[in-house]
Scaffold this motif. Structure first.
Motif: not given
Length: 346
Positions: A318, A322-323
């Motif tokens: 996750t 997201e990054n």
């Protein structure tokens, strides 16, 4: 003989003509013998001259021989005297480490004073082997036993006791003064890795290679980068061993000439005697990456991140989703994304 030269003209008897002819032959033989005698006489005179010159040469050589014998005798006498001097000096020799300990007021038995470089190398080899069997690097040992950021005699004693518990204190003290070259009584990481991160052939290991190449990289970056330095110093695009050693020596990172040559040999993977600039740049970047990952604070940071993620139930997938940037197999983590991951977890 003149009057009866021609038999037909003067009607000379045959017996007289034969005698005249015989006289002519004898005269020719006499002339030939005289010429031969003159030639032999000249040769004899030449040989006499050569013999006289040879005698003079023999006399001169005899004088030279006598002089050389006298000089040889004097030299032999001098060498015997010098050998006796060094023999006496060797009997009274005190190792610099023993002298240093004596000046510091430490009492030593004769058995301890005789422990020199061979014994020290043997003990250091045993320690390095024990570290290898325990799968611990020299850098990890240095960080583990550093006391308040300083590796001192107490740190060294604890390190030796960890792998050689039966070694007595006076021996450990002697080992410490062999490895401690600094006047402040501290051992740097470079000195520690230099001793315990060398293979059996005396070449530098990957650990020492990464440490020193990272220092070279830092020195290069402080001066504007490798390409800028090459333009400033008019360096070629290819580096031979001599040019590389001269280039590295300019940064004064504490590398010895033999260590620099060993590092060049590791860079020269094709054993062509030449290293290209792009190879050097890549090796510097990779060494910096590995050196940074080997730092104790880096390992501690990632351990804290992993522990926090486990405690909070955070998913690594996750965080990366997201990054990271890109799509599919081309997704990658940027420095800004990594900073968000670290700050988001911690």
């Amino acid at each position: 003989r003149v009057l009866f030269r021609s038999r037909e003209k003067h009607c000379v008897p045959a017996s007289v003509a034969r005698r005249v002819k015989l006289c002519d032959e004898l005269e020719q033989k006499c002339e030939a013998l005289e010429a031969q005698v003159a030639k032999l006489t000249k040769q004899f005179q030449t040989q006499q001259s050569n013999a006289a010159a040879a005698q003079l040469r023999v006399k001169r050589l005899q004088k030279v021989n006598d002089r050389l014998q006298d000089e040889g005798a004097d030299r032999t006498k001098h060498l015997r005297k010098e050998a006796q001097y060094y023999k006496d000096k060797l009997l009274n020799f005190v190792h610099p480490v023993s002298k240093k300990l004596q000046n510091m007021g430490f009492s030593q038995t004769e058995q301890v004073r005789d422990l020199g470089e061979q014994w020290v190398g043997y003990v250091f080899g045993r320690l390095a082997r024990s570290m290898e069997l325990a799968k611990v690097t020299a850098r990890e040992c240095f960080d583990s036993f550093t006391c308040k950021g300083v590796f001192n005699s107490e740190s060294f004693r604890n390190f030796v006791k960890q792998y050689e518990p039966t070694l007595r204190g006076d021996r450990i003290l002697r080992l410490w003064h062999f490895i401690c070259a600094e006047a402040d009584g501290h051992v740097t990481m470079q000195d520690f890795v230099r001793v315990f991160a060398v293979d059996v052939n005396g070449d530098v290991t990957s650990e020492f290679f990464d440490l020193m190449m990272a220092r070279v990289h830092k020195a290069i970056q402080n001066r504007g980068g490798l390409r800028r330095l090459m333009v400033k110093w008019s360096c070629r695009s290819d580096w031979d061993c001599e040019a590389f050693c001269k280039f590295v020596s300019e940064f004064k990172v504490g590398l010895r000439p033999t260590e620099t040559e060993s590092i060049f040999a590791r860079l020269d993977t094709q054993q062509s005697g030449v290293v290209r600039t792009d190879q050097l740049e890549l090796a510097l970047e990779q060494a910096v990456t590995r050196d940074s990952a080997a730092n104790s604070w880096t390992r501690t940071l990632f351990q804290d991140i992993a522990l926090t993620m486990q405690q909070t139930g955070t998913s690594l997938q996750t965080l990366l989703r997201e990054n990271t940037q890109g799509a599919g197999d081309g997704r990658h983590l940027t420095p800004e994304g990594f900073q968000k991951v670290v700050t988001g977890v911690l």
